[in-house]
Design an enzyme around this catalytic site. Structure first.
Site, PDB file in Angstrom:
ATOM      1  N   ARG A  82     -13.683  10.140   0.433  1.00  0.00           N
ATOM      2  CA  ARG A  82     -12.720   9.144  -0.046  1.00  0.00           C
ATOM      3  C   ARG A  82     -13.371   7.767  -0.161  1.00  0.00           C
ATOM      4  O   ARG A  82     -13.115   7.021  -1.108  1.00  0.00           O
ATOM      5  CB  ARG A  82     -11.496   9.112   0.866  1.00  0.00           C
ATOM      6  CG  ARG A  82     -10.340   8.328   0.262  1.00  0.00           C
ATOM      7  CD  ARG A  82      -9.047   8.544   1.023  1.00  0.00           C
ATOM      8  NE  ARG A  82      -9.149   8.064   2.391  1.00  0.00           N
ATOM      9  CZ  ARG A  82      -8.249   8.310   3.342  1.00  0.00           C
ATOM     10  NH1 ARG A  82      -7.181   9.022   3.077  1.00  0.00           N
ATOM     11  NH2 ARG A  82      -8.410   7.839   4.560  1.00  0.00           N
ATOM     12  N   LYS A 184      -8.882   3.258  -0.945  1.00  0.00           N
ATOM     13  CA  LYS A 184      -8.639   2.486   0.271  1.00  0.00           C
ATOM     14  C   LYS A 184      -9.340   1.133   0.162  1.00  0.00           C
ATOM     15  O   LYS A 184     -10.325   0.851   0.853  1.00  0.00           O
ATOM     16  CB  LYS A 184      -9.098   3.287   1.489  1.00  0.00           C
ATOM     17  CG  LYS A 184      -8.205   3.069   2.691  1.00  0.00           C
ATOM     18  CD  LYS A 184      -8.324   4.200   3.670  1.00  0.00           C
ATOM     19  CE  LYS A 184      -7.848   3.833   5.037  1.00  0.00           C
ATOM     20  NZ  LYS A 184      -6.469   3.364   5.148  1.00  0.00           N
ATOM     21  N   GLU A 220       4.865   5.649  -0.882  1.00  0.00           N
ATOM     22  CA  GLU A 220       4.413   5.762   0.503  1.00  0.00           C
ATOM     23  C   GLU A 220       4.754   4.480   1.241  1.00  0.00           C
ATOM     24  O   GLU A 220       5.455   3.617   0.712  1.00  0.00           O
ATOM     25  CB  GLU A 220       2.920   6.088   0.558  1.00  0.00           C
ATOM     26  CG  GLU A 220       2.015   5.051  -0.091  1.00  0.00           C
ATOM     27  CD  GLU A 220       0.539   5.375   0.113  1.00  0.00           C
ATOM     28  OE1 GLU A 220       0.167   5.912   1.162  1.00  0.00           O
ATOM     29  OE2 GLU A 220      -0.247   5.040  -0.787  1.00  0.00           O
TER      30      GLU A 220
HETATM   31  N1  PLP Z   1      -1.575   5.732   3.001  1.00  0.00           N
HETATM   32  C1  PLP Z   1      -2.124   4.543   3.236  1.00  0.00           C
HETATM   33  C2  PLP Z   1      -1.759   3.418   2.355  1.00  0.00           C
HETATM   34  C3  PLP Z   1      -3.031   4.393   4.296  1.00  0.00           C
HETATM   35  O1  PLP Z   1      -3.579   3.201   4.546  1.00  0.00           O
HETATM   36  C4  PLP Z   1      -3.345   5.500   5.098  1.00  0.00           C
HETATM   37  C5  PLP Z   1      -4.299   5.378   6.195  1.00  0.00           C
HETATM   38  O2  PLP Z   1      -5.407   5.759   6.128  1.00  0.00           O
HETATM   39  C6  PLP Z   1      -2.731   6.720   4.817  1.00  0.00           C
HETATM   40  C7  PLP Z   1      -1.853   6.799   3.756  1.00  0.00           C
HETATM   41  C8  PLP Z   1      -3.031   7.923   5.622  1.00  0.00           C
HETATM   42  O3  PLP Z   1      -4.267   8.460   5.285  1.00  0.00           O
HETATM   43  P1  PLP Z   1      -5.110   9.321   6.318  1.00  0.00           P
HETATM   44  O4  PLP Z   1      -4.237  10.449   6.719  1.00  0.00           O
HETATM   45  O5  PLP Z   1      -6.282   9.767   5.552  1.00  0.00           O
HETATM   46  O6  PLP Z   1      -5.436   8.431   7.444  1.00  0.00           O
HETATM   47  C1  COI Z   2      -5.270   4.733   9.160  1.00  0.00           C
HETATM   48  O1  COI Z   2      -4.304   5.449   9.394  1.00  0.00           O
HETATM   49  O2  COI Z   2      -6.421   5.018   9.507  1.00  0.00           O
HETATM   50  C2  COI Z   2      -5.132   3.518   8.399  1.00  0.00           C
HETATM   51  O3  COI Z   2      -6.091   3.067   7.860  1.00  0.00           O
HETATM   52  C3  COI Z   2      -3.837   2.862   8.335  1.00  0.00           C
HETATM   53  C4  COI Z   2      -3.975   1.434   8.659  1.00  0.00           C
HETATM   54  C5  COI Z   2      -2.937   0.714   7.919  1.00  0.00           C
HETATM   55  C6  COI Z   2      -3.944   1.198  10.138  1.00  0.00           C
END
Ligand code: PLP
Ligand code: COI
Length: 341
Positions: A82, A184, A220
């Site tokens: 990612r 991200k 989201e």
């Molecule tokens: N959506 C957003 C906007 C996020 O910042 C995050 C955090 O990483 C997620 C979703 C969840 O992603 P992940 O499950 O890869 O941490």
């Molecule tokens: C995560 O879940 O790792 C994120 O980056 C979310 C963040 C907004 C704390």
């Protein structure tokens, strides 16, 4: 491994400086070999690309102590991929994926005394990130970058642990169609700060963002994807090209289907459908699965039948199975758990 003497059970989601971090610099078209350092500060030129045009991106993943005392991390290859995709979209150099995973392992090993003990409910959060370092004044990508990973022990992202959250449907948009919602990028979070402060000031825990084009579909929150459970126990998640492809959400869909035998579906979810669902949860590395009890749409309350006191039954099973996999209590799918030796 002797653990630090921290109050693991009461740790919040904050920054606790640990001993070592990983740093690699990019210059003249190449990354250097990278080092672990004790220096937690970054010194930058006043005109650094990141300071002027926000050329920065990040990742988030965790390390855990398993039931049998091993130190592990969860699907770091997915974060590597990612960040690779994010860097491309932001005209940043890509950090090689195998080096990303290697740096994750190095930094966990170097801070192993900060990986919370099994059963504490806490974990070691890793924050890989990259930013433009050289002076940039015309609007263009930097030519020099730094990639870093620091670690910090964390507890639950939302205060109150697993108490269901109240969300509000935001009047602000998080991501534009064809924009940067699917990567991200730091900029996505900078522009969400006003929305989150406004939501908090109004007494809500988080925002539910809708699609910017039609404002009819669920996207989201600022830091987690949605999972919904229908009244006949199907697990449904929004499909959109402007949400972050959460690794937790993608893992939970596998857990729902393969471990719990539930039907799963990724599709567009309309705001109008919200009152039909039985359960709702926010999922992400930080959020794990945080149950949602109520969604407020401009004064109209949508109360999930799972209520405001505990997680719904399917959400709970998903939570227990995923965390069971992460803690080594339940056998993981091939490649999900990476042991730090
Ligand atoms: N959506 C957003 C906007 C996020 O910042 C995050 C955090 O990483 C997620 C979703 C969840 O992603 P992940 O499950 O890869 O941490
Ligand atoms: C995560 O879940 O790792 C994120 O980056 C979310 C963040 C907004 C704390």
């Amino acid at each position: 491994m002797e653990k630090k003497n921290l109050d693991w059970a009461n740790i919040g989601f904050g920054y606790v400086q640990t001993e070592k971090r990983y740093v690699s610099n990019y210059k003249d078209g190449a990354w250097d070999e990278g080092v672990l350092t004790e220096d937690a500060n970054v010194v930058l030129n006043e005109c650094a690309g990141v300071l002027q045009y926000a050329q920065t991106c990040f990742e988030g993943l965790k390390a855990y102590t398993t039931v049998d005392g091993r130190t592990v991390t969860f699907r770091p290859d997915m974060n590597a991929q990612r960040m690779f995709d994010t860097a491309k979209r932001l005209e940043m150099p890509t950090f090689p994926k195998e080096r990303f995973v290697d740096a994750v392992k190095q930094v966990i090993k170097a801070n192993e005394s900060y990986v919370p003990p099994f059963g504490s409910g806490a974990s070691l959060y890793l924050r890989p990130y990259m930013f433009g370092t050289n002076p940039v004044i015309g609007v263009k990508p930097a030519t020099e970058y730094q990639f870093r990973i620091f670690t910090t022990p964390v507890g639950p992202y939302f205060k109150g642990g697993v108490k269901p959250l109240t969300l509000c449907i935001s009047d602000f948009d998080r991501a534009a169609p064809n924009g940067t919602g699917h990567i991200k990028a730091g900029l996505n979070y900078a522009m969400s700060l006003h929305a989150i402060v406004s939501a908090h000031n109004a007494g809500y825990d988080e925002n539910m963002y809708l699609d910017a084009a039609t404002r009819t579909k669920v996207e989201e929150t600022g830091g987690a994807n949605f999972l919904f459970v229908t009244k006949d126990n199907k697990v449904v998640t929004p499909k959109s090209s402007s949400i972050l492809p959460s690794i937790t959400r993608r893992s939970l869909m596998v857990v729902a289907k393969e471990y719990l035998g539930l039907e799963v579906e990724e599709r567009e979810i309309f705001k109008e459908e919200l009152s039909d669902f039985a359960e709702c949860g926010l999922c992400g590395t930080a959020a794990v699965i945080s149950p949602v009890g109520k969604i407020v749409d401009h004064g109209k309350e949508i109360c999930l039948p799972s209520g405001m006191t505990e997680m719904g039954p399917i959400t709970k099973k998903l939570y227990e199975t995923l965390t069971g996999i992460q803690m080594g209590k339940i056998e993981a799918p091939e490649g999900w758990i990476v042991e730090i030796k």
